[in-house]
Enzyme design. Structure first.
Site, PDB file in Angstrom:
ATOM      1  N   ASP A  29       0.884  -1.174   0.000  1.00 40.16           N
ATOM      2  CA  ASP A  29       0.000   0.000   0.000  1.00 40.16           C
ATOM      3  C   ASP A  29       0.916   1.217   0.000  1.00 40.16           C
ATOM      4  OD1 ASP A  29      -1.697   2.098   0.416  1.00 40.16           O
ATOM      5  OD2 ASP A  29      -2.647   1.308   2.217  1.00 40.16           O
ATOM      6  N   TRP A  81       5.955  -3.677   7.415  1.00 40.63           N
ATOM      7  CA  TRP A  81       4.993  -4.767   7.544  1.00 40.63           C
ATOM      8  C   TRP A  81       5.378  -5.893   6.592  1.00 40.63           C
ATOM      9  CZ3 TRP A  81       4.447  -0.785   4.388  1.00 40.63           C
ATOM     10  CH2 TRP A  81       3.747  -0.907   3.201  1.00 40.63           C
ATOM     11  N   ASP A 131       8.608   1.566   4.047  1.00 43.05           N
ATOM     12  CA  ASP A 131       8.458   2.874   3.412  1.00 43.05           C
ATOM     13  C   ASP A 131       9.828   3.547   3.319  1.00 43.05           C
ATOM     14  OD1 ASP A 131       5.747   2.532   3.171  1.00 43.05           O
ATOM     15  OD2 ASP A 131       5.270   3.537   5.057  1.00 43.05           O
ATOM     16  N   ASN A 177      -1.066  -2.473   6.442  1.00 44.28           N
ATOM     17  CA  ASN A 177      -0.245  -1.672   5.525  1.00 44.28           C
ATOM     18  C   ASN A 177      -0.672  -0.211   5.418  1.00 44.28           C
ATOM     19  OD1 ASN A 177      -2.462  -1.718   3.843  1.00 44.28           O
ATOM     20  ND2 ASN A 177      -1.596  -3.163   2.361  1.00 44.28           N
ATOM     21  N   ASP A 178      -1.820   0.129   6.020  1.00 44.55           N
ATOM     22  CA  ASP A 178      -2.319   1.490   5.848  1.00 44.55           C
ATOM     23  C   ASP A 178      -1.779   2.410   6.945  1.00 44.55           C
ATOM     24  OD1 ASP A 178      -3.681   3.511   4.672  1.00 44.55           O
ATOM     25  OD2 ASP A 178      -5.657   2.956   5.460  1.00 44.55           O
ATOM     26  N   VAL A 179      -0.466   2.424   7.060  1.00 47.80           N
ATOM     27  CA  VAL A 179       0.200   3.136   8.148  1.00 47.80           C
ATOM     28  C   VAL A 179       1.426   3.832   7.568  1.00 47.80           C
ATOM     29  CG1 VAL A 179       1.626   2.754  10.208  1.00 47.80           C
ATOM     30  CG2 VAL A 179      -0.506   1.507   9.946  1.00 47.80           C
TER      31      VAL A 179
HETATM   32  N1  ABN Z   1       2.773   2.524   4.195  1.00 51.45           N
HETATM   33  C1  ABN Z   1       2.346   3.403   3.215  1.00 51.45           C
HETATM   34  C2  ABN Z   1       1.488   4.481   3.776  1.00 51.45           C
HETATM   35  C3  ABN Z   1       2.054   5.675   4.129  1.00 51.45           C
HETATM   36  C4  ABN Z   1       1.272   6.694   4.643  1.00 51.45           C
HETATM   37  C5  ABN Z   1      -0.078   6.475   4.796  1.00 51.45           C
HETATM   38  C6  ABN Z   1      -0.630   5.269   4.435  1.00 51.45           C
HETATM   39  C7  ABN Z   1       0.147   4.264   3.915  1.00 51.45           C
END
Ligand code: ABN
Length: 178
Positions: free
Chosen positions: A81, A106, A125, A153-155
């Protein structure tokens, strides 16, 4: 060289008088045919033509198309993601200049179609520059909600770096999944 010119002319006229054009052509043809059968036929490489034909979609060839690492459906990206680093000046597994890999990330499991095996992929990232904005992929195979944080993964995984700016995401092969 005059004597040679005279001799050649005389010989040519003699041949012309004693031979018809048709029989002369027939003799030349027989000579060419005989020499083509007597000469060894050397082998030559036709594989280039086959690969070209397969690449052009003629089918039946063995040439394989190289995977496109700037497309979301490249096998390693099955749980990604983020923006593909291969579209942002990096590669699928390395950060672009001026950014650094996130200290945390992740993990996903993706199947490599080339060998049919499953591999652990670490998604990290790349941090230190603002969003790359190219080739956003949100694939999510095996992704889990935030209570399984290492599979979520949405982090923004740049959270543990000195510079928290998210630029793009890499997909590093960790090893075979057992
Ligand atoms: N890991 C990718 C990402 C970065 C910032 C926000 C959401 C997802």
């Amino acid at each position: 060289m005059k004597w040679f010119d005279d001799w050649f002319e005389r010989s040519a006229r003699k041949v012309a008088h004693s031979t018809s054009r048709r029989s002369a052509l027939a003799r030349v043809g027989r000579t060419l045919l005989a020499s083509s059968m007597a000469l060894p036929v050397l082998p030559f490489d036709r594989t280039g033509g086959q690969a070209h034909a397969a690449g052009a979609g003629a089918g039946g060839g063995t040439a394989k198309k190289a995977p496109d690492e700037s497309q979301c459906d490249y096998w390693r990206y099955c749980g990604i993601d983020g923006f593909l680093c291969s579209c942002c000046g990096g590669t699928p597994s390395s950060c672009p200049p001026g950014t650094e890999p996130s200290k945390v990330g992740w993990i996903g499991t993706c199947r490599n179609p080339a060998d049919g095996k499953d591999y652990l992929i670490s998604y990290n990232d790349c941090c230190g520059k603002n969003s790359c904005g190219r080739c956003l992929c949100n694939m999510n195979l095996g992704e889990r909600p935030a209570y399984r944080i290492s599979l979520h993964n949405d982090v923004n995984w740049c959270m543990a770096n000195d510079n928290n700016m998210f630029h793009c995401t890499t997909s590093v092969i960790v090893g075979l999944a057992q």
